[in-house]
Design an enzyme around this catalytic site. Sequence first.
Site, mmCIF file in Angstrom:
data_model
loop_
_atom_site.group_PDB
_atom_site.id
_atom_site.type_symbol
_atom_site.label_atom_id
_atom_site.label_comp_id
_atom_site.label_asym_id
_atom_site.label_seq_id
_atom_site.Cartn_x
_atom_site.Cartn_y
_atom_site.Cartn_z
ATOM 1 N N HIS A 115 0.605 -1.070 -0.086
ATOM 2 C CA HIS A 115 -0.377 -0.044 -0.157
ATOM 3 C C HIS A 115 1.160 1.464 -0.112
ATOM 4 O O HIS A 115 0.716 2.616 0.404
ATOM 5 C CB HIS A 115 -1.515 -0.309 1.148
ATOM 6 N N HIS A 116 1.694 1.417 -0.240
ATOM 7 C CA HIS A 116 2.953 2.355 -0.648
ATOM 8 C C HIS A 116 2.540 3.534 -1.518
ATOM 9 O O HIS A 116 3.064 4.380 -1.302
ATOM 10 C CB HIS A 116 3.923 1.896 -1.420
ATOM 11 N N ARG A 117 1.040 3.184 -2.340
ATOM 12 C CA ARG A 117 0.719 4.216 -3.099
ATOM 13 C C ARG A 117 -0.293 4.232 -2.983
ATOM 14 O O ARG A 117 -1.143 4.253 -3.839
ATOM 15 C CB ARG A 117 1.623 3.600 -4.650
ATOM 16 N N LYS A 177 -3.680 -9.373 -6.756
ATOM 17 C CA LYS A 177 -3.718 -9.333 -7.823
ATOM 18 C C LYS A 177 -5.244 -11.046 -7.190
ATOM 19 O O LYS A 177 -5.240 -10.480 -5.729
ATOM 20 C CB LYS A 177 -2.612 -10.834 -7.689
ATOM 21 N N LYS A 213 5.965 -4.586 -11.014
ATOM 22 C CA LYS A 213 5.261 -3.913 -11.959
ATOM 23 C C LYS A 213 5.484 -2.856 -12.882
ATOM 24 O O LYS A 213 5.858 -1.689 -12.876
ATOM 25 C CB LYS A 213 4.556 -5.150 -12.470
HETATM 26 N N1 GLU Z 1 -3.002 -9.345 -14.918
HETATM 27 C C1 GLU Z 1 -1.997 -8.200 -15.930
HETATM 28 C C2 GLU Z 1 -0.795 -8.230 -15.624
HETATM 29 O O1 GLU Z 1 -0.070 -9.161 -14.806
HETATM 30 C C3 GLU Z 1 -2.400 -6.874 -15.726
HETATM 31 C C4 GLU Z 1 -2.491 -6.480 -14.380
HETATM 32 C C5 GLU Z 1 -3.376 -4.832 -14.405
HETATM 33 O O2 GLU Z 1 -3.758 -4.769 -15.708
HETATM 34 O O3 GLU Z 1 -4.190 -4.042 -13.654
HETATM 35 O O4 GLU Z 1 -0.012 -7.646 -15.447
#
Ligand code: GLU
Length: 472
Positions: free
Chosen positions: A64-66, A106, A94
């Site tokens: 939750h840093h953002r 996720k 990412k």
């Molecule tokens: N499921 C994709 C990923 O692994 C997209 C995630 C997204 O668009 O929030 O990066």
Amino acid sequence: MSGKHPSFFQSVERNFDKAAVHTGLPKGLLEQIKVCNAVYQMRFPVSIGDEVHVIEAYRVQHSHHRLHTKGGIRYAMSVNQDEVMALAALMTYKCAIVDVPFGGAKGGVKINPKSYSEYELEKITRRYTTELIRKNFIGPGIDVPAPDYGTGSREMAWILDTYATFKHGEIDAAGCVTGKPVNQNGIRGRTEATGRGVFYALREVMSFKEDMEKIGLTQGIAGKTMVIQGLGNVGYHTANISINEGDVKVIGVAEYEGAIYKKDGLDINALMKHRKETGSIMDFPGATNLPKREDALELECDILVPAALENQITKENAPRIKAKIIAEAANGPVMADAEDILNDKGIIVIPDMYINAGGVTVSYFEWLKNLSHMRFGRMEKRFNSNAYENLVSTVERLTGKVIGPKERSILTKGADEIDLVNSGLEETMIEAYRQIRDVFVSNPNIKDMRTAAFVSALNKISGDYLALGIFP
Ligand code: GLU
């Protein structure tokens, strides 16, 4: 986890630890970044025909840093807590790498979507969304899901509709999920964004002559050979765009039912058609069937693109990989214990947290579009087009020469939403790679690109935490 291999989450943690030593960050801060902040495991009943199915599902918010978090929802039988935690953690790194201002999250629903009708899938999706709403695990400023393995724009439309029904009157409700159909508050270019991002990344990586010479390749992507594992959304678009815009030859493809090979390159759209008609990629005219689907991974090629699921390249098959570059279009296809073997062989592994970040990048554009309640390009397209028109006419007048209609239409075009999305994506993938490469080149102790990508992400995330003033 199996006795022999680390679990997926352990694999991510192992890679994290390997990079953390290069950052000089304090232990407590590193620990806070590494852990999963919130894990929501749920079970809910859905009536399917005469039966009730008790569905196992998850949503994990890693960081939750953002403040708000972002990441896809996966429908697969492989879903378990460890997998969702690993995928959520990868989302954090990412997002940081491509400067998408979200923490990682996720979701996972443990079902085989092929075993359910569309109506049943809708029921499952709506119930899952309701559980997320109930626990405050979804919202444009809270946590924003998106498609992942086994889900697509259809599921995202159901999620938005459910959310908007419960949150009637919430002005920014459309930003509660991304990857929606274009006519349901989605954005052009999102479907192919991950594959397009993989292409932009590969093109950028291969544009550095000295890096390519080290692995025995010439500079540039054109004319290089590619093998793809998985012809889903990511794999198909990676192949199609690499062929059309990069002049790449896709010589091998692996899917669930098997693998095929064609030395002078496959026509990917004809192959998709063949699969639709026959239910399989096998026996594609002009191509050779390979004995086992895993054989495709071991083909001689310049670029190997695992675009299916995690844990595909293990310490068992790693010694037999002959590709020069592995582009992790899927999340986690190379296991941590396989990576050293690949590094020793001099193979460049372009890590998932960078190379497949195109999807979340365009998701971020979609979220921005939803919050602004306006299509990109609407304000400036005509203005720019008129300005270019004036410029062209002035040049014609001053030179006495006339520009042909084709050139004129190219020169006077104002940018549409798709042009802006693709150009924003291209800029993001290029800039992120340059940052990672800078870390790599300026730190001789860093031996692989994943570690460099992690360090780049950790520098940014730690900056956010340090700005909070809670860490010394
Ligand atoms: N499921 C994709 C990923 O692994 C997209 C995630 C997204 O668009 O929030 O990066």
